[in-house]
Scaffold this motif. Structure first.
Motif, short mmCIF file in Angstrom:
data_model
loop_
_atom_site.label_atom_id
_atom_site.label_comp_id
_atom_site.label_asym_id
_atom_site.label_seq_id
_atom_site.Cartn_x
_atom_site.Cartn_y
_atom_site.Cartn_z
N SER A 76 -6.38 17.94 -8.75
CA SER A 76 -5.98 16.53 -8.71
C SER A 76 -4.46 16.40 -8.70
O SER A 76 -3.90 15.57 -7.97
CB SER A 76 -6.57 15.77 -9.90
N LEU A 84 1.78 2.45 -3.56
CA LEU A 84 0.75 2.75 -4.56
C LEU A 84 0.58 4.25 -4.83
O LEU A 84 0.40 4.64 -5.98
CB LEU A 84 -0.58 2.12 -4.14
N PRO A 85 0.61 5.13 -3.82
CA PRO A 85 0.46 6.56 -4.12
C PRO A 85 1.53 7.12 -5.06
O PRO A 85 1.32 8.17 -5.68
CB PRO A 85 0.54 7.22 -2.74
N LEU A 113 -6.23 6.94 0.71
CA LEU A 113 -6.52 5.78 1.56
C LEU A 113 -5.27 4.93 1.76
O LEU A 113 -4.98 4.48 2.88
CB LEU A 113 -7.64 4.95 0.94
N CYS A 114 -4.52 4.71 0.68
CA CYS A 114 -3.30 3.89 0.78
C CYS A 114 -2.26 4.58 1.67
O CYS A 114 -1.63 3.94 2.52
CB CYS A 114 -2.72 3.65 -0.61
N PHE A 156 -0.18 6.37 -8.60
CA PHE A 156 -1.52 6.85 -8.93
C PHE A 156 -1.49 8.05 -9.88
O PHE A 156 -2.48 8.28 -10.60
CB PHE A 156 -2.30 7.19 -7.67
N ALA A 189 -12.02 9.04 -7.34
CA ALA A 189 -11.60 7.66 -7.06
C ALA A 189 -10.08 7.54 -7.01
O ALA A 189 -9.52 6.89 -6.13
CB ALA A 189 -12.17 6.72 -8.13
N VAL A 190 -9.39 8.20 -7.96
CA VAL A 190 -7.92 8.12 -8.00
C VAL A 190 -7.32 8.81 -6.79
O VAL A 190 -6.46 8.26 -6.09
CB VAL A 190 -7.39 8.73 -9.31
N LEU A 198 0.81 -1.21 0.00
CA LEU A 198 0.00 0.00 0.00
C LEU A 198 0.84 1.26 0.00
O LEU A 198 0.48 2.27 -0.63
CB LEU A 198 -0.93 0.01 1.21
N GLY A 257 -8.85 9.65 -3.97
CA GLY A 257 -9.29 8.99 -2.75
C GLY A 257 -8.53 7.69 -2.48
O GLY A 257 -8.16 7.40 -1.34
N SER A 258 -8.29 6.91 -3.53
CA SER A 258 -7.54 5.66 -3.35
C SER A 258 -6.12 5.94 -2.92
O SER A 258 -5.56 5.25 -2.05
CB SER A 258 -7.55 4.87 -4.66
N SER A 259 -5.51 6.97 -3.51
CA SER A 259 -4.14 7.34 -3.12
C SER A 259 -4.10 7.77 -1.66
O SER A 259 -3.21 7.38 -0.90
CB SER A 259 -3.63 8.46 -4.03
#
Length: 322
Positions: free
Chosen positions: A43, A12-13, A304-305, A16, A297-298, A9, A300-302
């Protein structure tokens, strides 16, 4: 959460920004320019900040292994080493990359501040007190940010355009000042300096601010074809007359920025967009939900990780402290 998952995890950022870079040009071409500018700039800044935060977590995971850090934090270094999946080499590499990113970002920020100061000084030194300043020079037209900003047009450009084209050109330059387009471009460049994967986003923002100014000029003139004709004529007029002097990086002009990193999109793309049907306006009922959902989504996922990795490191230190 397992150590292996945490290990994955945290990286991952850093990647992204890739989907953002791939989507930057399509979004710049298809979205209403003002919405595209805001969406891409926000973004890019968020993704750049989160990638730096992820690097910081990896670097911190290496620091907490050190006996001196364990003594200062009152935790067990052996427990940290047993539960920490990040190796010393990874932590050192992350520290170097993070330091390089911070240095590049600070350098870019310093350059932008100097460019804005130089533009403001040049605007203040121009003769007269009106916003429009006419200079005797080869064909050129640009907006100088300042307090107040100035629109500079050369006699060569005035000679190349008829009165209707001049009206469109001036409306374009005034839009750059009133909408503070130089701030969006500077923010996108800062994000690209922090994470080079975002360079296509910075290029797209340099294009969307030009399209934004085109649309503002079209609304002011009431004739999209007139603005397209003015852009085309200006491009032809300057084709054989390169700029005689270097202007500050904060300057925006009818034909785009003068910075090689983020030159505005090709003139034919802008002309074609002006000759086509206008994009949907960004009213609450017409905002395209798919691009907004994708960006959310992109980002937010970054986030979250990065948060999950930082939280797991916090839990490991809490465990080591007991």
């Amino acid at each position: 959460m397992s150590a292996v998952v945490m290990h994955l995890l945290v990286y991952l950022p850093l990647f992204f920004p890739l989907p953002a870079a791939l989507a930057a040009r399509p979004l710049a071409d298809r979205l209403e320019p003002r919405l595209a500018t805001w969406l891409l700039t926000a973004s890019a800044l968020a993704l750049a900040g989160l990638s730096c935060a992820a690097l910081g977590v990896v670097a911190a995971a290496g620091v907490v292994r050190l006996p001196l850090a364990a003594w200062a934090g009152n935790w067990s270094a052996a427990t940290v080493r047993a539960g920490d999946p990040v190796s010393v080499i990874e932590a050192l590499a992350a520290s170097v990359v993070l330091a390089a990113a911070v240095w590049a970002g600070a350098r870019m920020l310093w350059r932008r501040m100097r460019a804005l100061a130089a533009a403001a000084f040049e605007a203040a030194c121009l003769p007269g007190h009106r916003q429009l300043v006419v200079v005797d020079d080869a064909p050129d037209a640009y907006a100088l940010p300042g307090l107040p900003g100035r629109v500079v047009v050369s006699t060569g450009m005035l000679d190349a355009l008829d009165p209707a084209d001049r009206e469109a050109m001036l409306a374009h330059e005034r839009a750059h000042l009133s909408c503070h387009h130089y701030a969006f471009v500077a923010a996108a460049h800062l994000a690209a300096a922090l994470n080079p994967l975002l360079r296509p986003v910075a290029t797209a923002v340099a294009y969307t601010v030009e399209r934004w100014a085109d649309e503002r000029a079209a609304a002011a003139c009431g004739n999209r074809r007139q603005v397209a004709r003015a852009v085309g004529k200006a491009a032809l007029a300057t084709a054989h007359h390169p700029a005689r002097r270097r202007l500050p990086d904060a300057v925006l002009g009818l034909l785009g920025r003068r910075n090689p990193l983020a030159t505005a999109g090709p003139v034919p793309r802008r002309v074609a967009a002006l000759l086509a049907e206008p994009a949907a306006s960004s009213t609450p009922l017409s905002v395209p939900l798919l691009p907004l959902a994708g960006a959310a989504a992109v980002v937010g996922s970054s986030a979250l990780c990065a948060f999950a990795a930082a939280h797991d490191l916090h839990l490991l230190l809490k465990l080591a402290s007991t």
